[in-house]
Design a protein around this motif. Sequence first.
Motif, PDB file in Angstrom:
ATOM      1  N   GLU A   1       0.828  -1.210   0.000  1.00 24.85           N
ATOM      2  CA  GLU A   1       0.000   0.000   0.000  1.00 24.85           C
ATOM      3  C   GLU A   1       0.864   1.263   0.000  1.00 24.85           C
ATOM      4  O   GLU A   1       0.529   2.251  -0.672  1.00 24.85           O
ATOM      5  CB  GLU A   1      -0.931  -0.011   1.209  1.00 24.85           C
ATOM      6  N   ALA A   2       1.972   1.228   0.717  1.00 27.67           N
ATOM      7  CA  ALA A   2       2.862   2.397   0.762  1.00 27.67           C
ATOM      8  C   ALA A   2       3.476   2.669  -0.604  1.00 27.67           C
ATOM      9  O   ALA A   2       3.571   3.824  -1.040  1.00 27.67           O
ATOM     10  CB  ALA A   2       3.958   2.172   1.804  1.00 27.67           C
TER      11      ALA A   2
ATOM     12  N   ALA B   1       0.839   3.960  -3.046  1.00 27.71           N
ATOM     13  CA  ALA B   1       0.487   5.355  -2.739  1.00 27.71           C
ATOM     14  C   ALA B   1       1.494   6.334  -3.323  1.00 27.71           C
ATOM     15  O   ALA B   1       1.166   7.500  -3.583  1.00 27.71           O
ATOM     16  CB  ALA B   1       0.390   5.545  -1.228  1.00 27.71           C
TER      17      ALA B   1
ATOM     18  N   TYR C   1       3.589   6.698   4.454  1.00 25.74           N
ATOM     19  CA  TYR C   1       2.360   5.925   4.656  1.00 25.74           C
ATOM     20  C   TYR C   1       1.933   5.960   6.132  1.00 25.74           C
ATOM     21  O   TYR C   1       0.751   6.168   6.452  1.00 25.74           O
ATOM     22  CB  TYR C   1       2.603   4.488   4.197  1.00 25.74           C
TER      23      TYR C   1
END
Length: 561
Positions: free
Chosen positions: A356-357, A360, A554
């Motif tokens: 996810e980091a 992003a 994040y």
Amino acid sequence: MRESHLPNWQRIASMKRAAIHDSIPKQWLLDNGTLQRCKEQKKLTGSFIEGLLDPETVEITTLDSVDIVEKIRSGNFTSLQVMRAFCWRAAISHQLNGCLLEYFCDDAMIRAEQLDDYYAKHNKTVGPLHGLPLSLKDQFHVQGVDTSMGYVGWLNSYEGRKGTGKEKVVESELIRELRSLGGIPFCKTSPVQTLWFGETNNNIMGYSKNPVNQGLSSGGSSGGEGALQAMKGSPIGAGTDIGGSVSIPASFCGLYSIKPSHGRISYQEAANSSPGQMIINSVVGFMSSSPRSLQLMMASLMSTKPWMHDPEIVKMPWRDSEELRQRDQLCFGIFASDGIVSPHPPIARALQMTVEALEAEGHKVIIWNPPSHSEASKIHSAFTDADGGADVHQQLKLSGEPLIPELRPYFANGPVPPMPLLDFYDLCLKRKDYRRRYLEYWMSTLNQTGTGRPVDGVILPVAPTAAVIPAYASTTNVLDFTAVVIPVTTADSKIDVFNHSYRPLNELDRQNWQAYDPEKYDGAPCGIQVMGRRLEEEKMLSISQIIADALHNYKQQSSQM
């Protein structure tokens, strides 16, 4: 039992422990009350150990290697100030955790004074590591001290042999290079007996607990190094790795590490188990608190032109990876499970956080589906077991010491006949074919990435647990790939709950899953590794910084939601 009635190996081990204790300056010895409080603590790192030090020592020892050498270069600290701070913190760390097998702070502080004299006279440093304290897994020979590698029978000898004239005289090539750069070795850390296990225990110092969570292991075989680094008793240290022996302790102890490919860092005149097994090479790796510290170490060592001194080293100067950091988009493979042992909830969460980091930040992540990692694990085990345990039992016979309990299931019935030569040849061909197929798969991802390149790196677990059970890491050794470990988060008993509906993949996975206890693992570091191809150390360290920065952003954004 009175010491005079103990077996000879126990008396020798006891004398060695006493000698290490006696080498610590008296003003740094802890009282019995503090040692008792240590036993009652779950976490020794952070406020507990720092409460035993003065503010200047805490300030110095919480800096990373890059800041340390810069502050010495700019005159903010002297080499002696820095050396004294780490000698003190390492002495405290050892008393709390038993992580050292050699401690030679007197020699180190003499060298620090010499470097300060040079700086005062010439107004410059002797090299990029000027005044940097260095810890070493006890496989590296340093003049004037033992190299036991966790074997009682190696004490007061040269790799178990006496009367060679090499005892405490030989120095590893790596140590020569580090000294030439201005680095100062000051201690050696405890490995697992034989080096063949993912936890650290030996008959000299005993079991190395994880100082971040004393209910867990510090990993192995470089577990003493991981424990010392976690307690910030050293800013950077060298270990060795043939199946995760640097990566596993780094992940378990919340550190960054690099396992390079064979041919980048010299192993010359370093001790090893089964030293004639050179198909899957043990390599020197490093652990530290930041990617830039690892980059400083690697780039500095390359500047010594090690290929001029060690014929095993590839002539490959350090290459700048600035252009990599300027790319708008990278693409990563994600390998969340090897299909044999699934990661525990905290590790699965660390992997998801990393994905996810990166996404992003605009990077792409694709599913990684390579040739079976189980196949790589079997190839690895076959090579490391090829001598039938002959080397292990030969070293144990030197003193009569027993196998540690963790190793009895693997070596208690040995030695057994070694692998026949023709079978060994066939195994070499299987490894060669596996490496070919893995590279072909890697290159085939060119059509999926959208970057005009195959994947830049692969994100995968180091182990399926936050501590204790090793796995996953040995594939990188079979492939001779580069791997960098990145700390991500810590286990949280409120988030990483036990999933009672989970259906194990097999018996081993069932054992692994049933071993998960959210309360036991609470607070344990959870790391991931990013794997690159062979000899891609520069690229992987740059990528590790990109991942670390993405995770930082994040976490900040998550905390604001």
